[in-house]
Design a protein around this motif. Structure first.
Motif, PDB file in Angstrom:
ATOM      1  N   ARG A 220     -10.178  -0.097 -24.527  1.00 46.00           N
ATOM      2  CA  ARG A 220     -11.466   0.159 -25.178  1.00 46.00           C
ATOM      3  C   ARG A 220     -11.274   0.952 -26.464  1.00 46.00           C
ATOM      4  O   ARG A 220     -11.920   0.669 -27.488  1.00 46.00           O
ATOM      5  CB  ARG A 220     -12.396   0.901 -24.224  1.00 46.00           C
ATOM      6  CG  ARG A 220     -12.826   0.071 -23.021  1.00 46.00           C
ATOM      7  CD  ARG A 220     -13.612   0.888 -22.008  1.00 46.00           C
ATOM      8  NE  ARG A 220     -14.880   1.342 -22.550  1.00 46.00           N
ATOM      9  CZ  ARG A 220     -15.769   2.066 -21.872  1.00 46.00           C
ATOM     10  NH1 ARG A 220     -15.499   2.419 -20.620  1.00 46.00           N
ATOM     11  NH2 ARG A 220     -16.904   2.435 -22.425  1.00 46.00           N
ATOM     12  N   LYS A 221     -10.366   1.931 -26.445  1.00 48.56           N
ATOM     13  CA  LYS A 221     -10.098   2.730 -27.643  1.00 48.56           C
ATOM     14  C   LYS A 221      -9.490   1.881 -28.756  1.00 48.56           C
ATOM     15  O   LYS A 221      -9.804   2.068 -29.935  1.00 48.56           O
ATOM     16  CB  LYS A 221      -9.165   3.888 -27.293  1.00 48.56           C
ATOM     17  CG  LYS A 221      -9.812   4.972 -26.443  1.00 48.56           C
ATOM     18  CD  LYS A 221      -8.820   6.085 -26.121  1.00 48.56           C
ATOM     19  CE  LYS A 221      -9.451   7.156 -25.255  1.00 48.56           C
ATOM     20  NZ  LYS A 221      -8.482   8.224 -24.881  1.00 48.56           N
ATOM     21  N   ALA A 222      -8.617   0.943 -28.377  1.00 45.18           N
ATOM     22  CA  ALA A 222      -8.007   0.066 -29.380  1.00 45.18           C
ATOM     23  C   ALA A 222      -9.076  -0.775 -30.070  1.00 45.18           C
ATOM     24  O   ALA A 222      -9.052  -0.961 -31.293  1.00 45.18           O
ATOM     25  CB  ALA A 222      -6.961  -0.830 -28.726  1.00 45.18           C
ATOM     26  N   ALA A 223     -10.027  -1.283 -29.286  1.00 43.32           N
ATOM     27  CA  ALA A 223     -11.098  -2.092 -29.871  1.00 43.32           C
ATOM     28  C   ALA A 223     -11.954  -1.267 -30.826  1.00 43.32           C
ATOM     29  O   ALA A 223     -12.274  -1.708 -31.939  1.00 43.32           O
ATOM     30  CB  ALA A 223     -11.958  -2.687 -28.755  1.00 43.32           C
ATOM     31  N   ILE A 224     -12.329  -0.081 -30.399  1.00 45.54           N
ATOM     32  CA  ILE A 224     -13.164   0.771 -31.244  1.00 45.54           C
ATOM     33  C   ILE A 224     -12.432   1.135 -32.537  1.00 45.54           C
ATOM     34  O   ILE A 224     -13.031   1.183 -33.619  1.00 45.54           O
ATOM     35  CB  ILE A 224     -13.589   2.023 -30.463  1.00 45.54           C
ATOM     36  CG1 ILE A 224     -14.566   1.623 -29.346  1.00 45.54           C
ATOM     37  CG2 ILE A 224     -14.231   3.058 -31.387  1.00 45.54           C
ATOM     38  CD1 ILE A 224     -14.881   2.724 -28.374  1.00 45.54           C
ATOM     39  N   ALA A 225     -11.121   1.348 -32.444  1.00 50.99           N
ATOM     40  CA  ALA A 225     -10.336   1.663 -33.640  1.00 50.99           C
ATOM     41  C   ALA A 225     -10.355   0.514 -34.642  1.00 50.99           C
ATOM     42  O   ALA A 225     -10.239   0.734 -35.854  1.00 50.99           O
ATOM     43  CB  ALA A 225      -8.899   1.984 -33.253  1.00 50.99           C
TER      44      ALA A 225
END
Length: 240
Positions: A220-225
């Motif tokens: 999820r963090k990778a997507a938001i980044a």
């Protein structure tokens, strides 16, 4: 693209996947429909998708739909993808999810800018991906869905071995369902962001809407980044 237009496109996708006439209402509303052919969930299960604060639920039978309609009266829409909350009002068995649903348009995309990571493009069925899938294990391979991609695979190698890969599967409504897989020994180093960025860039060039569905916080963090906006969640439950 404004966030509300992104939401409209995402909702249109899941309305089509419901495989029965249904639409998202206003925030807080829940629409339940009978759809044995729903593509939200495995056959015989209940599928729940929450987007923009509104939910649509597919049930495998009229009996199941009636139970769900009665149960959700006691539950706010934004708790419908919380297995613990659902379990308090509805007898449930096995659960898949919840997974966050995130989307990005070209004007919101923030590509990975690492000059040290050289992403290579390979055919989706390239033999180099086999070692990565073996290293990741069956559970992670199933979660990522890399074997189902219809795009090229975008990979990173270390000493000749593929340690991370991404691609997407073409979904209805001109959607690109992004898949990302990283070898366990190489996680936490930005490789998912780098390979995912290449896959998303390719999808946007084809005028597709990238969708990043993730259960794991790191994903999820990778997507938001990369500029994705989380618009909702998906949950599948097996009726008890």
């Amino acid at each position: 693209m404004p966030k509300d237009l992104l939401l409209v496109r995402a909702q249109g996708l899941w309305q089509e996947l419901a495989s029965a006439p249904v639409s998202f209402g206003a925030a807080g509303e829940v629409s339940v429909v009978v759809s044995p052919q729903s593509r939200f969930c495995p056959p015989g299960w209940v599928g729940i998708v929450l987007l923009g604060g509104a939910a649509i639920v597919t049930a495998p039978s009229e009996e199941a739909a009636a139970r769900i309609r009665k149960a959700v009266v006691e539950l706010p829409a934004d708790e419908l993808t919380d297995p613990e909350a659902v379990g308090k009002v509805l007898p449930i068995g096995e659960v898949l999810g919840p997974a966050a649903l995130a989307y990005v348009a070209a004007d919101g995309f923030r590509p990975s800018a690492s000059a040290e990571l050289r992403v290579e493009e390979l055919p989706a069925d390239h033999a180099s991906l086999d070692a990565l899938e073996q290293a990741a294990g069956a559970e992670d391979v199933g979660e990522a869905g890399l074997a189902d991609i219809t795009s090229p695979a975008f990979v990173l190698r270390v000493d000749g071995q593929v340690v991370a890969a991404a691609g997407y599967r073409a979904w209805p409504s001109s959607t690109a369902h992004v898949s990302v897989l990283t070898s366990p020994d190489w996680r936490g180093k930005g490789l998912a962001r780098a390979t995912g960025s290449a896959a998303v860039r390719y999808a946007l060039a084809q005028d597709l809407l990238p969708q990043w569905r993730a259960r794991i916080p790191a994903s999820r963090k990778a997507a938001i980044a990369l500029g994705f906006s989380e618009l909702g969640f998906q949950l599948s439950i097996q009726p008890a």
